[in-house]
Design a protein around this motif. Structure first.
Motif, PDB file in Angstrom:
ATOM      1  N   PRO A 116     -37.416  78.025 -40.730  1.00  0.00           N
ATOM      2  CA  PRO A 116     -38.622  77.606 -40.006  1.00  0.00           C
ATOM      3  C   PRO A 116     -38.338  76.852 -38.709  1.00  0.00           C
ATOM      4  O   PRO A 116     -39.043  77.041 -37.719  1.00  0.00           O
ATOM      5  CB  PRO A 116     -39.340  76.693 -40.999  1.00  0.00           C
ATOM      6  N   SER A 117     -37.313  75.973 -38.687  1.00  0.00           N
ATOM      7  CA  SER A 117     -37.114  75.206 -37.451  1.00  0.00           C
ATOM      8  C   SER A 117     -36.631  76.101 -36.320  1.00  0.00           C
ATOM      9  O   SER A 117     -36.951  75.859 -35.153  1.00  0.00           O
ATOM     10  CB  SER A 117     -36.162  74.031 -37.655  1.00  0.00           C
ATOM     11  N   LEU A 118     -35.873  77.165 -36.662  1.00  0.00           N
ATOM     12  CA  LEU A 118     -35.447  78.097 -35.611  1.00  0.00           C
ATOM     13  C   LEU A 118     -36.659  78.865 -35.080  1.00  0.00           C
ATOM     14  O   LEU A 118     -36.779  79.094 -33.870  1.00  0.00           O
ATOM     15  CB  LEU A 118     -34.390  79.067 -36.149  1.00  0.00           C
ATOM     16  N   THR A 197     -29.207  75.050 -39.251  1.00  0.00           N
ATOM     17  CA  THR A 197     -28.798  74.618 -40.579  1.00  0.00           C
ATOM     18  C   THR A 197     -29.833  73.681 -41.159  1.00  0.00           C
ATOM     19  O   THR A 197     -29.726  72.480 -41.006  1.00  0.00           O
ATOM     20  CB  THR A 197     -27.459  73.891 -40.473  1.00  0.00           C
ATOM     21  N   SER A 198     -30.845  74.247 -41.804  1.00  0.00           N
ATOM     22  CA  SER A 198     -31.734  73.351 -42.540  1.00  0.00           C
ATOM     23  C   SER A 198     -32.197  73.985 -43.838  1.00  0.00           C
ATOM     24  O   SER A 198     -31.378  74.507 -44.578  1.00  0.00           O
ATOM     25  CB  SER A 198     -32.876  72.850 -41.662  1.00  0.00           C
ATOM     26  N   THR A 199     -33.478  73.968 -44.072  1.00  0.00           N
ATOM     27  CA  THR A 199     -34.052  74.253 -45.387  1.00  0.00           C
ATOM     28  C   THR A 199     -33.460  75.440 -46.144  1.00  0.00           C
ATOM     29  O   THR A 199     -33.135  75.328 -47.311  1.00  0.00           O
ATOM     30  CB  THR A 199     -35.554  74.526 -45.231  1.00  0.00           C
TER      31      THR A 199
ATOM     32  N   THR B 194     -31.122  67.285 -38.656  1.00  0.00           N
ATOM     33  CA  THR B 194     -32.299  67.830 -37.995  1.00  0.00           C
ATOM     34  C   THR B 194     -33.164  68.595 -38.977  1.00  0.00           C
ATOM     35  O   THR B 194     -32.872  69.720 -39.330  1.00  0.00           O
ATOM     36  CB  THR B 194     -31.868  68.757 -36.855  1.00  0.00           C
ATOM     37  N   SER B 195     -34.271  67.963 -39.388  1.00  0.00           N
ATOM     38  CA  SER B 195     -35.105  68.570 -40.421  1.00  0.00           C
ATOM     39  C   SER B 195     -36.183  69.468 -39.815  1.00  0.00           C
ATOM     40  O   SER B 195     -36.371  69.519 -38.604  1.00  0.00           O
ATOM     41  CB  SER B 195     -35.765  67.484 -41.265  1.00  0.00           C
ATOM     42  N   THR B 196     -36.894  70.135 -40.699  1.00  0.00           N
ATOM     43  CA  THR B 196     -37.861  71.139 -40.275  1.00  0.00           C
ATOM     44  C   THR B 196     -39.047  70.548 -39.525  1.00  0.00           C
ATOM     45  O   THR B 196     -39.693  71.232 -38.748  1.00  0.00           O
ATOM     46  CB  THR B 196     -38.370  71.883 -41.514  1.00  0.00           C
ATOM     47  N   ILE B 197     -39.352  69.280 -39.758  1.00  0.00           N
ATOM     48  CA  ILE B 197     -40.478  68.683 -39.046  1.00  0.00           C
ATOM     49  C   ILE B 197     -40.003  67.966 -37.789  1.00  0.00           C
ATOM     50  O   ILE B 197     -40.682  67.971 -36.769  1.00  0.00           O
ATOM     51  CB  ILE B 197     -41.255  67.732 -39.980  1.00  0.00           C
TER      52      ILE B 197
END
Lengths: 257, 245
Positions: A116-118, A197-199, B194-197
């Motif tokens: 999602p962040s990308l 690199t996240s969820t 660096t999180s999604t929000i």
């Protein structure tokens, strides 16, 4: 019914995670900026959508993809799978791990596409560049970078090279590329390293790294199992800059004709 | 109403497309490589439905809430013209969102465990807690610092690559001095912050600032905040390791 309870639990954790951000925004908006939030209703609903969306997303991943993906990473790195029925050889060489590298690349690519962040950064980049950068092309380029990075990182765990040689070489490549790359793309390329690199990516990639490090003799899960994330944040930078350079060369050729 | 429904279905379809690669990869490895049947097919379909729905909602909320608030705050700060408040806000945003980040808490706990086993710190609960908290605050401080530097860069229009390359050189130099047990943790700590929000908010803040300030280009100056936030924790965590070691 239990599904609803699980959803509410996930929602609660997400809300707690977001609380610090929310309070900072509110404090500064109300005490420093001292103006009502523009379109406050729309923004409020937006936040609620984000919270619900993220909770559903996490719960779904936890239900469908993570258990299977983690199990898969363990099975693919297990000695029985690597050595097969060939009882003559008991020590695996790096080339016995072909499926691991293929899996690493494939899972790196596919999880990055769903990150999602990308998606957020890609949407913003398309908007800001006036459509010159396509959100989907950027996401695919970054995903290719992550795929190469994770595959190479798995190879490193298998052969047992020290991590910093790889990372420092990567840095040198980034620095050289920076001087030949179109200026407009540089900040975006640097950013794309951090957002991949996240969820979705981290849990599966961590399972792969820990699985590899725990089945290969001489590797410590605690020292070698980590580090794949560092690879996954370095290679997208190289990939995005390379993509920009290739596009530049192509358009240059066209205009010369 | 009908049109809204149409837009929603189009967004759902988009999310399905985003998810398709993962489904294909997992199916291929399960059937073709590992040659095993799919367990709990029902659960998997429910879960996939959740993921698709969640992603769709998230992207809706992103464009309705996170992007607009980030940009409007950036513009309000730019109009106010007070660098101090902007820098304070930048630091709070970086520090505050990182210190409570669940993945960072998990990594710090794990790192404390490794350190205790390795004999770096005393093997008791209090020492481990101190070490984990120290690590967490170090990383959060590093991210706060990063956003401040990134915001100052946007204000002043410094070229990003000198700062990033300088950061890389710092990382390389520090790597040769820092104790080996901290290096892996330090390298990974850059990625988990660096999180999604945070990402959409910080991106909108940067782009909003760059478009509000005369002479800045949102493409060249607006992006880059996240790059700083993933670089400084590596340096700061290695410093933390050197102080302890």
């Amino acid at each position: 019914m239990s599904l609803l309870v699980e959803f509410l639990n996930t929602l609660k954790t997400t809300v707690v995670d977001v609380l610090p951000i929310l309070s900072i925004i509110l404090v500064f908006q109300l005490l420093v900026i001292r103006k009502p939030i523009h379109k406050v209703k729309q923004v409020g609903f937006g936040f609620i959508y984000v919270l619900i969306g993220l909770s559903l997303f996490l719960l779904g991943l936890e239900k469908a993809l993570f258990p299977l993906g983690k199990l898969m990473a363990e099975q693919l790195t297990a000695n029985e799978f690597i050595l097969g029925n060939d009882t003559a050889t008991t020590i695996a060489t790096w080339s016995d791990y072909t499926w691991v590298y293929v899996f690493a690349a494939a899972i790196g690519f596919s999880t990055t596409i769903a990150e999602p962040s990308l998606i957020a950064v890609a949407i913003k980049a398309e908007e800001v560049s006036g459509g010159a950068i396509k959100a989907n092309s950027l996401r695919i380029t970054v995903a290719i970078g992550v795929a190469i990075g994770i595959a190479l990182g798995s190879y490193r765990i298998v052969v047992g090279h020290p991590i910093h040689y790889y990372i420092i070489t990567g840095y040198i490549i980034v620095v050289i590329q920076t001087f030949f790359c179109p200026k407009l793309i540089i900040p975006l390329a640097y950013d794309s390293g951090g957002v991949t690199t996240s969820t979705v990516t981290v849990p599966l990639v961590a399972a792969l790294g820990l699985g590899l490090a725990s089945t290969i003799p001489g590797r410590s899960a605690l020292i070698d199992g980590f580090g794949l994330i560092a690879f996954a944040s370095l290679f997208p930078i190289i990939a995005v800059m390379a993509y920009a350079q290739i596009t530049q060369v192509k358009t240059h050729k066209k205009t010369n004709r | 109403m009908n049109q809204q429904l149409f837009v929603f279905f189009k967004a759902l379809l988009g999310s399905c497309k985003d998810l398709l690669p993962i489904v294909l990869v997992i199916a291929f490895f399960q059937f073709a490589v590992l040659q095993q049947p799919m367990p709990n097919l029902g659960d998997i379909f429910i879960g996939l439905g959740f993921v698709v729905l969640g992603l769709t909602f998230f992207i809706y909320g992103l464009e309705m809430g996170l992007f607009p608030i980030g940009e409007s705050m950036a513009q309000a700060f730019a109009r106010k013209g007070s660098i101090w408040w902007l820098v304070t806000f930048a630091f709070c945003l970086g520090f505050g969102t990182t210190v409570a980040e669940p993945s960072l808490i998990a990594v710090a706990k794990e790192a404390a465990n490794v350190a205790a086993i390795g004999g770096i710190i005393a093997n008791d609960a209090q020492a481990q807690l101190d070490y984990a908290n120290g690590l967490r605050f170090t990383v959060a401080f590093a991210v706060g610092f990063a956003i401040v530097v990134g915001v100052l860069r946007i204000l002043r229009g410094w070229p990003i690559h000198y700062l990033i390359i300088g950061g890389y050189i710092m990382v390389v130099i520090m790597t040769s001095f820092a104790p080996t047990w901290i290096i892996g943790i330090a390298y990974d700590s850059g990625g988990v912050t660096t999180s999604t929000i945070t990402v959409p908010l910080v991106t909108a803040l940067g782009v909003g600032l760059a478009s509000a300030i005369k002479g800045r280009n949102p493409m060249v100056d607006g992006f880059g905040l996240i790059a700083f936030a993933s670089l400084t924790p590596m340096v700061f965590v290695m410093i933390y390791g050197m102080v302890l070691g």
